[in-house]
Design a protein around this motif. Structure first.
Motif, short mmCIF file in Angstrom:
data_model
loop_
_atom_site.label_atom_id
_atom_site.label_comp_id
_atom_site.label_asym_id
_atom_site.label_seq_id
_atom_site.Cartn_x
_atom_site.Cartn_y
_atom_site.Cartn_z
N HIS A 115 10.72 43.39 10.08
CA HIS A 115 11.43 43.62 11.35
C HIS A 115 12.81 42.99 11.32
N SER A 116 12.96 41.85 10.67
CA SER A 116 14.27 41.21 10.54
C SER A 116 15.23 42.12 9.77
N ILE A 117 14.74 42.77 8.74
CA ILE A 117 15.56 43.72 7.98
C ILE A 117 15.97 44.88 8.88
N HIS A 118 15.01 45.42 9.61
CA HIS A 118 15.29 46.54 10.53
C HIS A 118 16.38 46.17 11.54
N LEU A 119 16.23 45.02 12.19
CA LEU A 119 17.18 44.62 13.22
C LEU A 119 18.53 44.27 12.60
N SER A 120 18.52 43.66 11.42
CA SER A 120 19.77 43.30 10.74
C SER A 120 20.57 44.53 10.35
N GLN A 121 19.88 45.53 9.83
CA GLN A 121 20.56 46.77 9.45
C GLN A 121 21.12 47.48 10.68
N ALA A 122 20.38 47.46 11.77
CA ALA A 122 20.85 48.07 13.01
C ALA A 122 22.08 47.34 13.54
N ALA A 123 22.06 46.01 13.46
CA ALA A 123 23.20 45.21 13.93
C ALA A 123 24.43 45.48 13.06
#
Length: 291
Positions: free
Chosen positions: A86-94
């Motif tokens: 989830h951290s990867i998902h949110l980081s890529q979105a940011a």
């Protein structure tokens, strides 16, 4: 990338229904940067109540912050969690929304091994192309990202800094052992000056919401060689540093600093459960710090 010496971990303003106050968010950004002299802002860190701000709200906050900053200062998005995927998902979105960097907290509650934390941060950093700042806060996460692990992570090209709240000893070891150009920030306001003295670059601050100008003055005094002057300013600021976390006994951040901002006429609302607003007695104590 230069984030400056004074970074504010921004609170998230809420209205009287505890919804994000979007107009208030922009006003707060202006106040903290223009009036309190912050160099960069962290959006949706722990001080921004990241555990109770939804993913949809986080992404909207990142987008709004980038747009309002307009390149005048750096926006650092808090995208870390104890879930690597989830951290990867949110980081890529940011990253797609244009933030300048990411702040990644050590995985909380699950208390992974040092190797587990290394692989966690490595995986997130390698999933994006923007700079990453590590965040070690053992008092909240239940695990310490050791100096040796931080030094090892500093070898990854886009892991460029750490915000570390462990101890002055740990800051010293990281500052002396990390890769060239890797920057160390304290995450403890009362340790700002001691941290600078052992090689830290600056502070990721809560108190800078309300005494940022004074903190910047203290930092500049130290950097200009006026150690005695910096020490005197540190002594004057210490009651505020301590009072915003102990009023007169420990109160979870960011309730005290939100009260302080509201007291100064900067409307940021209250906090979401399970946090509680300060009591009347606690509020009287916080107000007394600014008299």
């Amino acid at each position: 990338m230069d984030f400056g010496r004074l970074i504010t971990a921004l609170v998230t303003p809420f209205d009287d229904q505890l919804r994000v106050d979007w107009a208030g968010f922009e006003k707060l950004m202006d106040y903290v940067v223009n009036e309190q002299q912050s160099d960069s802002l962290v959006i949706c860190g722990t001080t921004g109540e990241s555990p109770t701000v939804t993913e949809e709200e986080k992404l909207k906050l990142f987008e709004a912050a980038v747009k309002h900053a307009g390149g005048r200062y750096k926006i650092i998005a808090g995208t870390g969690s104890n879930d690597t995927a989830h951290s990867i998902h949110l980081s890529q979105a940011a990253e797609k929304l244009g933030v300048d960097a990411l702040l990644l907290v050590a995985p909380y509650y699950s208390r992974p091994s040092q190797e587990g934390m290394y692989q966690h941060f490595k995986a997130i950093a390698e999933s994006v192309s923007i700079p990453v700042i590590l965040y070690n806060v053992p008092g909240r996460t239940g695990v310490n990202l050791d100096a040796d692990t931080t030094i090892r992570l500093s070898q990854i090209p886009n892991i460029v800094a750490t915000k570390d709240c462990a101890s002055t000893d740990q800051l010293t070891m990281i500052a002396n052992g990390a890769a060239e150009g890797f920057r160390v920030y304290s995450g403890d306001d009362s340790a700002t000056l001691p941290a600078l003295s052992v090689g830290a670059h600056g502070i990721v601050s809560v108190a800078s919401h309300v005494i940022g100008k004074e903190m910047k003055n203290m930092i500049n005094c130290y950097l200009q060689g006026d150690v005695q002057g910096a020490a005197k300013l540190h002594g004057k600021l210490l009651p505020v540093f301590r009072g915003l976390f102990n009023c007169p006994y420990p109160v979870p951040n960011p309730a005290p600093v939100k009260f302080a901002l509201n007291h100064k006429g900067i409307s940021v609302g209250g906090v979401r459960l399970p946090l509680m607003n300060v009591t009347e007695k606690e509020g009287q104590f916080i107000a007394s710090l600014f008299e």
